[in-house]
Design a protein around this motif. Structure first.
Motif, PDB file in Angstrom:
ATOM      1  N   GLU A   1     -17.399   3.714  -6.534  1.00 16.01           N
ATOM      2  CA  GLU A   1     -18.025   4.795  -5.784  1.00 16.01           C
ATOM      3  C   GLU A   1     -17.386   6.096  -6.251  1.00 16.01           C
ATOM      4  N   PRO A   2     -18.056   6.828  -7.178  1.00 22.52           N
ATOM      5  CA  PRO A   2     -17.466   8.019  -7.775  1.00 22.52           C
ATOM      6  C   PRO A   2     -16.858   8.969  -6.740  1.00 22.52           C
ATOM      7  N   ASP A   3     -15.634   9.396  -7.039  1.00 23.98           N
ATOM      8  CA  ASP A   3     -14.865  10.344  -6.249  1.00 23.98           C
ATOM      9  C   ASP A   3     -14.501   9.833  -4.852  1.00 23.98           C
ATOM     10  N   GLU A   4     -14.672   8.520  -4.604  1.00 27.12           N
ATOM     11  CA  GLU A   4     -14.338   7.958  -3.298  1.00 27.12           C
ATOM     12  C   GLU A   4     -13.462   6.713  -3.386  1.00 27.12           C
ATOM     13  N   ARG A   5     -13.931   5.717  -4.144  1.00 23.42           N
ATOM     14  CA  ARG A   5     -13.250   4.418  -4.076  1.00 23.42           C
ATOM     15  C   ARG A   5     -13.524   3.569  -5.305  1.00 23.42           C
ATOM     16  N   MET A   6     -12.494   2.808  -5.686  1.00 24.89           N
ATOM     17  CA  MET A   6     -12.597   1.778  -6.719  1.00 24.89           C
ATOM     18  C   MET A   6     -11.956   0.509  -6.156  1.00 24.89           C
ATOM     19  N   VAL A   7     -12.592  -0.634  -6.397  1.00 21.97           N
ATOM     20  CA  VAL A   7     -12.007  -1.916  -6.006  1.00 21.97           C
ATOM     21  C   VAL A   7     -12.082  -2.837  -7.220  1.00 21.97           C
TER      22      VAL A   7
ATOM     23  N   SER B   1       0.849  -1.182   0.000  1.00 20.60           N
ATOM     24  CA  SER B   1       0.000   0.000   0.000  1.00 20.60           C
ATOM     25  C   SER B   1       0.888   1.237   0.000  1.00 20.60           C
ATOM     26  N   GLU B   2       0.412   2.274  -0.661  1.00 22.05           N
ATOM     27  CA  GLU B   2       1.166   3.529  -0.758  1.00 22.05           C
ATOM     28  C   GLU B   2       0.159   4.657  -0.937  1.00 22.05           C
ATOM     29  N   THR B   3       0.519   5.831  -0.444  1.00 20.73           N
ATOM     30  CA  THR B   3      -0.331   7.019  -0.569  1.00 20.73           C
ATOM     31  C   THR B   3       0.504   8.159  -1.132  1.00 20.73           C
ATOM     32  N   ILE B   4      -0.152   9.003  -1.938  1.00 21.48           N
ATOM     33  CA  ILE B   4       0.539  10.152  -2.529  1.00 21.48           C
ATOM     34  C   ILE B   4      -0.452  11.307  -2.654  1.00 21.48           C
ATOM     35  N   HIS B   5       0.078  12.525  -2.645  1.00 22.04           N
ATOM     36  CA  HIS B   5      -0.743  13.714  -2.883  1.00 22.04           C
ATOM     37  C   HIS B   5      -0.690  14.045  -4.372  1.00 22.04           C
TER      38      HIS B   5
ATOM     39  N   ARG C   1      -5.663  13.096  -1.985  1.00 20.13           N
ATOM     40  CA  ARG C   1      -4.851  12.070  -1.325  1.00 20.13           C
ATOM     41  C   ARG C   1      -5.284  10.754  -1.963  1.00 20.13           C
ATOM     42  N   LEU C   2      -4.388  10.154  -2.742  1.00 19.45           N
ATOM     43  CA  LEU C   2      -4.669   8.920  -3.466  1.00 19.45           C
ATOM     44  C   LEU C   2      -3.942   7.768  -2.788  1.00 19.45           C
ATOM     45  N   THR C   3      -4.704   6.771  -2.357  1.00 18.42           N
ATOM     46  CA  THR C   3      -4.135   5.582  -1.730  1.00 18.42           C
ATOM     47  C   THR C   3      -4.393   4.389  -2.637  1.00 18.42           C
ATOM     48  N   TYR C   4      -3.335   3.635  -2.899  1.00 12.40           N
ATOM     49  CA  TYR C   4      -3.383   2.457  -3.763  1.00 12.40           C
ATOM     50  C   TYR C   4      -2.923   1.276  -2.917  1.00 12.40           C
ATOM     51  N   ALA C   5      -3.793   0.289  -2.778  1.00  8.99           N
ATOM     52  CA  ALA C   5      -3.453  -0.920  -2.029  1.00  8.99           C
ATOM     53  C   ALA C   5      -3.701  -2.124  -2.918  1.00  8.99           C
ATOM     54  N   ALA C   6      -2.782  -3.071  -2.884  1.00  6.33           N
ATOM     55  CA  ALA C   6      -2.930  -4.298  -3.673  1.00  6.33           C
ATOM     56  C   ALA C   6      -2.647  -5.502  -2.782  1.00  6.33           C
ATOM     57  N   THR C   7      -3.562  -6.454  -2.813  1.00 11.36           N
ATOM     58  CA  THR C   7      -3.381  -7.734  -2.144  1.00 11.36           C
ATOM     59  C   THR C   7      -3.348  -8.770  -3.256  1.00 11.36           C
ATOM     60  N   TYR C   8      -2.322  -9.594  -3.275  1.00 11.17           N
ATOM     61  CA  TYR C   8      -2.157 -10.498  -4.409  1.00 11.17           C
ATOM     62  C   TYR C   8      -1.495 -11.799  -3.963  1.00 11.17           C
ATOM     63  N   GLU C   9      -1.693 -12.794  -4.788  1.00 11.39           N
ATOM     64  CA  GLU C   9      -1.017 -14.068  -4.605  1.00 11.39           C
ATOM     65  C   GLU C   9      -0.173 -14.305  -5.849  1.00 11.39           C
TER      66      GLU C   9
ATOM     67  N   ILE D   1      -7.237  -4.991  -5.927  1.00  8.29           N
ATOM     68  CA  ILE D   1      -6.646  -3.653  -5.958  1.00  8.29           C
ATOM     69  C   ILE D   1      -7.709  -2.687  -5.460  1.00  8.29           C
ATOM     70  N   GLU D   2      -7.311  -1.794  -4.542  1.00 12.34           N
ATOM     71  CA  GLU D   2      -8.243  -0.781  -4.049  1.00 12.34           C
ATOM     72  C   GLU D   2      -7.606   0.601  -4.181  1.00 12.34           C
ATOM     73  N   LEU D   3      -8.352   1.523  -4.761  1.00 13.18           N
ATOM     74  CA  LEU D   3      -7.940   2.920  -4.880  1.00 13.18           C
ATOM     75  C   LEU D   3      -8.906   3.763  -4.049  1.00 13.18           C
ATOM     76  N   GLN D   4      -8.350   4.618  -3.180  1.00  9.39           N
ATOM     77  CA  GLN D   4      -9.174   5.510  -2.372  1.00  9.39           C
ATOM     78  C   GLN D   4      -8.787   6.949  -2.690  1.00  9.39           C
ATOM     79  N   PHE D   5      -9.792   7.818  -2.766  1.00 12.17           N
ATOM     80  CA  PHE D   5      -9.616   9.213  -3.144  1.00 12.17           C
ATOM     81  C   PHE D   5     -10.179  10.091  -2.025  1.00 12.17           C
ATOM     82  N   GLU D   6      -9.366  11.011  -1.507  1.00  9.38           N
ATOM     83  CA  GLU D   6      -9.817  11.924  -0.462  1.00  9.38           C
ATOM     84  C   GLU D   6      -9.303  13.325  -0.769  1.00  9.38           C
TER      85      GLU D   6
END
Length: 145
Positions: free
Chosen positions: A71-77, A5-9, A100-108, A88-93
């Motif tokens: 969820e427009p302007d909030e979240r994509m999974v 997971s990582e976050t960036i402005h 503030r964009l957060t990108y998290a990935a859970t993978y095998e 993969i989850e993208l969060q927008f704040e």
């Protein structure tokens, strides 16, 4: 399963950043390891389903991405299906006049890739991939100013 997971402005409003990342062609532009995107279909939830080829350490991994949350302007999974499985989850704040964009990935990691690439290397590779993707989104909007 591994999670990174990582976050960036990003210096742009949430709706612009969300709109940019809601277009699969833009994912190809900012994600270094996506080699191909095909057969994009819009889903009833507003998301998309698409076929993709992702390269990990030079190994092509074909699969499908299904956007389970839009969820427009909030979240994509996205659910990753195929040779590389996970989510993969993208969060927008809103943050300081931008996003503030957060990108998290859970993978095998599939066994045939794991045999070619040690687990710690694969984790560092995915962390770098995620960070580069976020930096590319940030740069896109910095250059648009």
């Amino acid at each position: 399963m591994s999670t990174v997971s990582e976050t960036i402005h990003v210096p742009a409003p949430v709706d612009e950043v969300f709109g940019f990342l809601d277009d699969p062609d833009n994912h190809m532009a900012v994600t270094p390891s996506i080699a191909n995107i095909d057969n994009v279909e819009r889903l009833e939830n507003g998301g998309k389903r698409l076929d993709h080829t992702f390269r990990m350490a030079g190994v092509p991994l074909d699969g499908e991405l299904v956007q389970t949350v839009h969820e427009p302007d909030e979240r994509m999974v996205f659910e990753m299906r195929g040779r590389l499985e996970g989510e993969i989850e993208l969060q927008f704040e809103a943050e300081d006049g931008g996003t503030r964009l957060t990108y998290a990935a859970t993978y095998e990691i599939p066994g045939n890739v794991l045999s070619a690439v040690a687990e710690p290397f694969a984790r560092r590779y995915n962390e770098r991939e995620l960070r580069t993707t976020l930096e590319n989104v940030q740069t896109h909007f910095e250059l648009a100013d």
